[in-house]
Design a protein around this motif. Structure first.
Motif, PDB file in Angstrom:
ATOM      1  N   UNK A 246       1.537  10.599  -9.476  1.00 62.43           N
ATOM      2  CA  UNK A 246       0.108  10.708  -9.148  1.00 62.43           C
ATOM      3  C   UNK A 246      -0.578   9.338  -9.232  1.00 62.43           C
ATOM      4  N   UNK A 247      -0.197   8.557 -10.248  1.00 61.07           N
ATOM      5  CA  UNK A 247      -0.789   7.213 -10.394  1.00 61.07           C
ATOM      6  C   UNK A 247      -0.485   6.347  -9.171  1.00 61.07           C
ATOM      7  N   UNK A 248       0.652   6.589  -8.534  1.00 61.63           N
ATOM      8  CA  UNK A 248       1.014   5.791  -7.349  1.00 61.63           C
ATOM      9  C   UNK A 248       0.052   6.070  -6.201  1.00 61.63           C
ATOM     10  N   UNK A 249      -0.244   7.343  -5.972  1.00 56.89           N
ATOM     11  CA  UNK A 249      -1.175   7.661  -4.876  1.00 56.89           C
ATOM     12  C   UNK A 249      -2.601   7.215  -5.229  1.00 56.89           C
ATOM     13  N   UNK A 250      -2.930   7.332  -6.514  1.00 57.65           N
ATOM     14  CA  UNK A 250      -4.253   6.834  -6.920  1.00 57.65           C
ATOM     15  C   UNK A 250      -4.343   5.326  -6.672  1.00 57.65           C
ATOM     16  N   UNK A 251      -3.236   4.615  -6.925  1.00 58.89           N
ATOM     17  CA  UNK A 251      -3.245   3.154  -6.730  1.00 58.89           C
ATOM     18  C   UNK A 251      -3.507   2.788  -5.268  1.00 58.89           C
TER      19      UNK A 251
ATOM     20  N   UNK B 175       0.856  -1.196   0.000  1.00 56.31           N
ATOM     21  CA  UNK B 175       0.000   0.000   0.000  1.00 56.31           C
ATOM     22  C   UNK B 175       0.891   1.244   0.000  1.00 56.31           C
ATOM     23  N   UNK B 176       1.074   1.869   1.168  1.00 59.05           N
ATOM     24  CA  UNK B 176       1.917   3.072   1.190  1.00 59.05           C
ATOM     25  C   UNK B 176       3.356   2.758   0.767  1.00 59.05           C
ATOM     26  N   UNK B 177       3.749   1.508   0.902  1.00 59.94           N
ATOM     27  CA  UNK B 177       5.103   1.113   0.472  1.00 59.94           C
ATOM     28  C   UNK B 177       5.298   1.392  -1.018  1.00 59.94           C
ATOM     29  N   UNK B 178       4.211   1.424  -1.789  1.00 60.24           N
ATOM     30  CA  UNK B 178       4.317   1.697  -3.220  1.00 60.24           C
ATOM     31  C   UNK B 178       4.922   3.076  -3.472  1.00 60.24           C
ATOM     32  N   UNK B 179       4.649   4.020  -2.572  1.00 53.14           N
ATOM     33  CA  UNK B 179       5.175   5.384  -2.771  1.00 53.14           C
ATOM     34  C   UNK B 179       6.701   5.396  -2.618  1.00 53.14           C
ATOM     35  N   UNK B 180       7.203   4.672  -1.624  1.00 54.57           N
ATOM     36  CA  UNK B 180       8.665   4.582  -1.456  1.00 54.57           C
ATOM     37  C   UNK B 180       9.298   3.891  -2.649  1.00 54.57           C
TER      38      UNK B 180
ATOM     39  N   UNK C 228      12.082   6.491  -9.512  1.00 58.96           N
ATOM     40  CA  UNK C 228      12.200   7.762 -10.247  1.00 58.96           C
ATOM     41  C   UNK C 228      13.401   8.587  -9.768  1.00 58.96           C
ATOM     42  N   UNK C 229      14.145   8.061  -8.785  1.00 60.99           N
ATOM     43  CA  UNK C 229      15.296   8.809  -8.274  1.00 60.99           C
ATOM     44  C   UNK C 229      14.873  10.035  -7.472  1.00 60.99           C
ATOM     45  N   UNK C 230      13.713   9.933  -6.834  1.00 62.76           N
ATOM     46  CA  UNK C 230      13.190  11.035  -6.015  1.00 62.76           C
ATOM     47  C   UNK C 230      13.473  10.725  -4.564  1.00 62.76           C
ATOM     48  N   UNK C 231      13.697  11.768  -3.776  1.00 61.06           N
ATOM     49  CA  UNK C 231      14.201  11.589  -2.419  1.00 61.06           C
ATOM     50  C   UNK C 231      13.362  10.624  -1.576  1.00 61.06           C
ATOM     51  N   UNK C 232      12.075  10.862  -1.488  1.00 60.92           N
ATOM     52  CA  UNK C 232      11.250  10.026  -0.624  1.00 60.92           C
ATOM     53  C   UNK C 232       9.766  10.167  -1.004  1.00 60.92           C
ATOM     54  N   UNK C 233       8.921   9.484  -0.236  1.00 59.99           N
ATOM     55  CA  UNK C 233       7.488   9.482  -0.548  1.00 59.99           C
ATOM     56  C   UNK C 233       6.893  10.883  -0.430  1.00 59.99           C
ATOM     57  N   UNK C 234       7.418  11.679   0.482  1.00 60.28           N
ATOM     58  CA  UNK C 234       6.897  13.042   0.640  1.00 60.28           C
ATOM     59  C   UNK C 234       7.164  13.863  -0.626  1.00 60.28           C
ATOM     60  N   UNK C 235       8.389  13.740  -1.158  1.00 61.27           N
ATOM     61  CA  UNK C 235       8.724  14.463  -2.396  1.00 61.27           C
ATOM     62  C   UNK C 235       7.888  13.932  -3.558  1.00 61.27           C
ATOM     63  N   UNK C 236       7.629  12.623  -3.542  1.00 61.63           N
ATOM     64  CA  UNK C 236       6.790  12.036  -4.596  1.00 61.63           C
ATOM     65  C   UNK C 236       5.376  12.626  -4.535  1.00 61.63           C
ATOM     66  N   UNK C 237       4.890  12.823  -3.320  1.00 63.04           N
ATOM     67  CA  UNK C 237       3.555  13.403  -3.138  1.00 63.04           C
ATOM     68  C   UNK C 237       3.520  14.835  -3.672  1.00 63.04           C
ATOM     69  N   UNK C 238       4.580  15.611  -3.406  1.00 70.65           N
ATOM     70  CA  UNK C 238       4.654  16.981  -3.941  1.00 70.65           C
ATOM     71  C   UNK C 238       4.616  16.954  -5.473  1.00 70.65           C
TER      72      UNK C 238
ATOM     73  N   UNK D 251      -2.586  14.717   3.481  1.00 72.42           N
ATOM     74  CA  UNK D 251      -3.934  15.184   3.139  1.00 72.42           C
ATOM     75  C   UNK D 251      -4.283  14.975   1.670  1.00 72.42           C
ATOM     76  N   UNK D 252      -3.280  15.037   0.801  1.00 77.13           N
ATOM     77  CA  UNK D 252      -3.518  14.801  -0.634  1.00 77.13           C
ATOM     78  C   UNK D 252      -4.060  13.378  -0.842  1.00 77.13           C
ATOM     79  N   UNK D 253      -3.424  12.410  -0.177  1.00 75.70           N
ATOM     80  CA  UNK D 253      -3.877  11.028  -0.299  1.00 75.70           C
ATOM     81  C   UNK D 253      -5.270  10.856   0.302  1.00 75.70           C
TER      82      UNK D 253
END
Ligand SMILES: O=P(O)(O)OC[C@H](O)CO
Length: 485
Positions: free
Chosen positions: A374-379, A306-311, A317-327, A412-414
């Motif tokens: 965005x597709x990751x959070x939708x998933x 679930x949330x592990x998908x964001x990490x 994508x070479x992005x720092x973390x799930x928080x940056x992915x959310x941004x 809150x976005x999720x």
């Protein structure tokens, strides 16, 4: 006036161990946390060091031990379905803990299903045969770990879930017990008779004599041993519960009606039921807890990733973390038709497909990393919506809203996406540690205090256009079908 007693509530999860000091009103006085790592040594395998799990508990306890004079009891919530094997004489694990996500027994489970054992296993346990559960993991260990066989022959093998392992360590080997909620997730436990089933142990090749004694979730589990942790000896352990069950209790749910979702490494949706249930829609019947009021039964849907998908996507994508992915996800108005199915360890409820693999659909030249983000959070939200739909079908009526907790519920976005894709409100607990608070509430009840109310919540109202929602749900369902081929 003397100060109120505190419960030290530990929530031993897959990605970290957290602990809080709580008073009888549910107020948190102090917090501690320690990270944990998971090894994925082969595709489908997932392991953790059982000693690292124990060390993380010692670590958080040490951070809070300054208040030990006020600690009246310990409460434990834990990652479930993870198998720990240890030697009763040395106190040492004999192999890495095989964690709940591990799929190494997929073939064994497929064979048992092909041999028509599933209906009987569901009848006794409420759980469809699946590698998630410790039953097949223990059978695998007996076949593949020679030390397990040797120790079993000498009556020295201990095989327990994380609650049993931690209790054994906390009490210096004095208590070898598991609570009914954790036992109900082993797939070896008869949830009607409240005992491990010799029939199931024989089916899965699990040595019943190596299992802990199952007891109610509010039992007198034992006392802290001298030098086991930074705490003094003699503090009672008065509650043990699986983390998902503890979270339901932490939301203040005491009767059938509300449903909660924990947004953790995986996700679990759970709702109380009037009695034992067998799902017809890919969910599990389980025990929420047992206490002085008897046995509370529940319906549960487990999502493996679930949330592990964001990490995972952030790393890809070479992005720092799930928080940056959310941004990044919020920099685009939609996923541009991209769908990500995070079947990274098969698919759990309601599909239960171990052969499904992760997949991205809908990419074009216009696709950017932000669309994948965005597709990751939708998933994450789609998977929860799938389980909620299955739950409504089992229960036979619509559920009014969703209670949310767990680390990723802080986003809150999720939460807004979740309300939109469910088309119903999401009520998010304002404190993150709902699981720990639920276990603490069980311990306080055992000590004779009345239960604090459920946590206060923030409400996210659905706001998505219904045509758009229907379209997103449809392309998601199509992508899931493809992930399964
Ligand atoms: O570690 P968590 O919080 O994702 O919880 C793990 C679950 O208990 C597995 O069923």
């Amino acid at each position: 006036m003397s100060e109120a007693p505190l419960v030290l509530a530990i929530d031993q999860g897959t990605t970290n161990t957290k602990a809080v000091l709580v008073d009888p009103s549910g107020r948190i006085h102090a917090r501690a946390s320690a990270p944990l790592t998971t090894a994925y040594p082969q595709p489908g395998w997932a392991e953790q060091s059982a000693l690292a799990i124990w060390d993380s508990v010692r670590d958080v306890v040490a951070q809070l031990a300054g208040a030990s004079g006020r600690i009246a009891a310990i409460a434990l919530a834990n990652q479930r379905e993870t198998l720990v094997l240890w030697d009763a004489e040395t106190g040492q694990p004999i192999a890495p803990a095989i964690i709940w996500q591990c799929r190494r027994t997929a073939e064994t489970c497929a064979r048992l299903i092909a041999q028509d054992h599933d209906a009987r296993v569901v009848e006794l346990t409420g759980l469809g045969i699946n590698p998630l559960f410790p039953a097949s993991k223990l059978g695998w260990a007996m076949e593949n770990i020679p030390a397990a066989r040797d120790l079993a022959a000498q009556s020295r093998l201990r095989a327990g879930t994380v609650d049993a392992w931690l209790l054994w360590k906390l009490t210096g080997g004095a208590s070898f017990l598991t609570d009914h909620s954790n036992a109900s997730r082993t797939q070896l436990f008869d949830t009607q008779r409240l005992e491990f089933s010799p029939e199931l142990c024989s089916l899965f090749g699990a040595p019943i004599e190596a299992l802990p004694r199952p007891v109610p979730s509010d039992s007198e589990f034992g006392l802290t041993a001298p030098q086991a942790t930074a705490l003094p000896a003699g503090i009672p352990i008065r509650a043990m519960m699986g983390d998902s069950h503890a979270a339901l209790n932490g939301h203040g749910v005491r009767a059938p009606g509300p449903v909660k979702a924990t947004f953790g490494t995986g996700s679990s949706l759970m709702t109380l039921t009037p009695g034992r249930v067998a799902s017809s829609h890919g969910l599990s019947g389980t025990i929420a807890w047992t206490d002085r009021n008897g046995t509370a039964y529940a319906l549960e849907g487990n999502i493996t990733v679930s949330a592990q998908a964001a990490g995972f996507m952030a790393a890809l994508l070479g992005i720092q973390d799930a928080r940056a992915l959310s941004d990044l996800a919020q920099s685009v108005p939609d996923a541009g038709g991209v769908v990500f199915v995070p079947a990274l360890a098969g698919l759990g409820a309601p599909h239960w497909d171990d052969r499904a693999t992760g997949l991205v659909t809908g990419m074009t030249h216009a696709t950017r990393p932000a669309h994948l983000a965005r597709a990751t959070f939708e998933a994450i939200a789609h998977q929860i919506a799938d389980v909620l739909t299955a739950m409504e079908r089992d229960i036979g009526h619509p559920l009014a809203d969703l209670r949310a907790d767990g680390g990723a519920s802080g986003n809150p976005f999720l939460m807004q996406l979740q309300a939109d894709l469910l088309d119903r409100p999401v009520l998010r607990a304002e404190v993150e540690e709902v699981g720990a608070l639920g276990a603490a509430a069980m311990a306080f009840a055992a000590l004779g205090y009345s239960a604090p109310p459920g946590e206060s919540t923030t409400r996210f109202a659905p706001g998505m256009d219904l045509t758009q929602r229907a379209h997103l749900r449809e392309i998601w369902a199509n992508a899931v079908a493809r992930a399964r081929h």
